[in-house]
Scaffold this active site. Structure first.
Site, mmCIF file in Angstrom:
data_model
loop_
_atom_site.group_PDB
_atom_site.id
_atom_site.type_symbol
_atom_site.label_atom_id
_atom_site.label_comp_id
_atom_site.label_asym_id
_atom_site.label_seq_id
_atom_site.Cartn_x
_atom_site.Cartn_y
_atom_site.Cartn_z
ATOM 1 N N THR A 15 -1.099 0.914 -16.372
ATOM 2 C CA THR A 15 -1.969 1.782 -17.177
ATOM 3 C C THR A 15 -1.195 2.753 -18.055
ATOM 4 O OG1 THR A 15 -3.661 1.658 -15.494
ATOM 5 C CG2 THR A 15 -3.823 3.508 -16.979
ATOM 6 N N ASP A 59 0.333 -6.176 -15.545
ATOM 7 C CA ASP A 59 -0.542 -5.376 -14.701
ATOM 8 C C ASP A 59 0.042 -5.565 -13.309
ATOM 9 O OD1 ASP A 59 -3.826 -4.475 -14.550
ATOM 10 O OD2 ASP A 59 -2.824 -5.077 -12.695
ATOM 11 N N SER A 60 0.157 -4.514 -12.543
ATOM 12 C CA SER A 60 0.922 -4.646 -11.293
ATOM 13 C C SER A 60 0.260 -5.571 -10.283
ATOM 14 C CB SER A 60 1.226 -3.280 -10.690
ATOM 15 O OG SER A 60 0.099 -2.746 -10.058
ATOM 16 N N SER A 61 -0.996 -5.957 -10.507
ATOM 17 C CA SER A 61 -1.613 -6.945 -9.611
ATOM 18 C C SER A 61 -0.950 -8.310 -9.772
ATOM 19 C CB SER A 61 -3.104 -7.076 -9.916
ATOM 20 O OG SER A 61 -3.707 -5.828 -9.720
ATOM 21 N N ASP A 92 -1.221 0.128 -8.819
ATOM 22 C CA ASP A 92 -1.886 -0.679 -7.778
ATOM 23 C C ASP A 92 -0.912 -1.237 -6.739
ATOM 24 O OD1 ASP A 92 -4.247 -0.149 -9.022
ATOM 25 O OD2 ASP A 92 -4.512 -2.146 -9.895
ATOM 26 N N THR A 277 0.272 -0.179 12.333
ATOM 27 C CA THR A 277 -1.106 0.298 12.519
ATOM 28 C C THR A 277 -1.897 0.263 11.205
ATOM 29 O OG1 THR A 277 -2.507 2.173 13.125
ATOM 30 C CG2 THR A 277 -0.310 2.721 12.281
ATOM 31 N N GLN A 278 -3.193 0.037 11.345
ATOM 32 C CA GLN A 278 -4.087 0.104 10.171
ATOM 33 C C GLN A 278 -4.317 1.547 9.739
ATOM 34 O OE1 GLN A 278 -7.758 -1.980 11.018
ATOM 35 N NE2 GLN A 278 -6.677 -3.829 11.645
ATOM 36 N N CYS A 279 -3.985 2.493 10.632
ATOM 37 C CA CYS A 279 -4.178 3.914 10.285
ATOM 38 C C CYS A 279 -3.177 4.310 9.205
ATOM 39 C CB CYS A 279 -3.954 4.806 11.500
ATOM 40 S SG CYS A 279 -5.097 4.494 12.837
HETATM 41 N N1 ASP Z 1 -4.186 -2.056 -12.794
HETATM 42 C C1 ASP Z 1 -3.161 -1.104 -13.112
HETATM 43 C C2 ASP Z 1 -1.849 -1.615 -12.538
HETATM 44 O O1 ASP Z 1 -1.597 -1.426 -11.384
HETATM 45 C C3 ASP Z 1 -3.510 0.232 -12.598
HETATM 46 C C4 ASP Z 1 -2.466 1.293 -12.855
HETATM 47 O O2 ASP Z 1 -1.529 1.131 -13.588
HETATM 48 O O3 ASP Z 1 -2.629 2.361 -12.293
HETATM 49 O O4 ASP Z 1 -1.108 -2.232 -13.250
#
Ligand code: ASP
Length: 342
Positions: A15, A59-61, A92, A277-279
């Site tokens: 972003t 995009d980091s995804s 992300d 842990t999930q915590c």
């Molecule tokens: N979808 C974006 C990413 O992780 C969100 C961000 O940059 O905060 O690339």
């Protein structure tokens, strides 16, 4: 800080590098060469800034272990030339990338500061400008010719955190990351106050960048009602070498016979199981409850207070290291880059 201090800015995507398309209003990446138009203040910073822009930007995804290795290699190639590094990355999956890079860069003695933003630089209320400028200042901070923060960190909204302790926990707040098991390495307000007793000390050894990660690792998040069919199918994934088992509370799992037997069978066949842990905060303590004692007895390894991000990337790193399985297991209980409290 002085004009001789040089910082390499590596833009991977996310972003922070976006602006609204004047025609459609949709967020699109801007040409990073025009960064000085977006942040004119950069010109006033009294040190040399170099730029490296990923192509394509991501995009980091869409981040992958190959890209983590590429990033570590870019830092390795430029290591002697620069005093510090700022990595602009989507928030992300930033905690995964930054954790992985912390393991890939052994004997790191210079700052590698990841940052990004929740609102694009091109938006009036952006958090990107402050995050970016402060990340550069932190990467450039020296005391007696030694970097103040010679480690991989995430800087976001007033807080500098050790990368491999960090989790993205808020999809909306500017304060998007938390390091629940380790206090901030620096708190930023009018002053940048470093918590020097927590920051890792430089070891002055030569940087050793690693170029391999083993992706035969997966995360199994437990949930009430998890079925035998699901667990058995998961544990029989071909080639699987290690599992991050996300358990309840202080490391607890169902004590039903089918579950224990499925896990025991997988461990007997050679699977490494690392319990986290999930915590968000706190640590695994196998043996505190009967429901975790069984895990310890069958050879599940305690991930203590590791984040899932750090556990996953540490396993990828260790499995690719060519070490004997016993040694890998041993190192999972040792803090390699400050990732766990021991
Ligand atoms: N979808 C974006 C990413 O992780 C969100 C961000 O940059 O905060 O690339």
């Amino acid at each position: 800080m002085n004009a001789e201090t040089s910082i390499l800015i590596i833009y991977t995507g996310g972003t922070i590098g976006m602006m609204a398309d004047p025609q459609t209003g949709a967020l699109v990446p801007f040409d990073f060469q025009q960064i000085n138009d977006q942040i004119p203040e950069l010109k006033n910073m009294n040190f040399h800034l170099g730029f490296h822009c990923f192509d394509p930007i991501l995009d980091s995804s869409n981040m992958k272990p190959e890209v983590w290795i590429e990033l570590a290699s870019i830092i390795e190639k430029n290591y002697e030339q620069y005093d510090g590094f700022v990595v602009l990355h989507g928030s992300d999956t930033m905690a995964y990338t930054a954790s992985a890079v912390s393991f890939l860069l052994e004997n790191l003695n210079k700052p590698v500061i990841f940052t990004g933003s929740q609102l694009p630089l091109g938006v009036l209320r952006t958090d990107g400008r402050e995050n970016f400028i402060t990340a550069i200042e932190i990467a450039a901070a020296m005391e007696e010719h030694t970097p103040v923060v010679p480690e991989v960190c995430i800087y976001f909204e007033n807080s500098l955190m050790r990368a491999n302790r960090t989790v993205k926990y808020n999809a909306e707040h500017f304060n998007a990351f938390v390091s629940a098991n380790l206090p901030a390495l620096a708190n930023v307000g009018i002053y940048i106050r470093y918590n020097k007793n927590i920051i890792l000390k430089p070891n002055f050894k030569k940087l050793k960048a690693h170029h391999q990660l083993d992706t035969n690792v997966a995360v199994l998040k437990l949930f009430p009602g998890i079925s035998k069919a699901f667990v058995e199918a998961f544990l029989s994934i071909e080639g699987l070498k290690a599992v991050v088992l996300e358990t309840f509370g202080s490391g607890n799992a169902p004590s039903e016979t089918w579950f224990i037997e499925a896990l025991q069978k997988a461990i007997d066949k050679g699977l490494i199981v690392l319990n986290v842990t999930q915590c968000l905060a706190g640590s695994v303590d196998q043996g505190k409850y009967e429901t975790s004692l069984k895990l310890r007895e069958m050879g599940v390894i305690s991930g203590k207070d590791l984040t899932t991000e750090a556990a996953l990337t540490k396993l990828m790193y260790l499995l690719a290291s060519g070490l004997e399985k016993q040694k890998v297991i041993e190192l999972l209980s040792v803090s390699l880059r400050g990732e766990m409290t021991v």
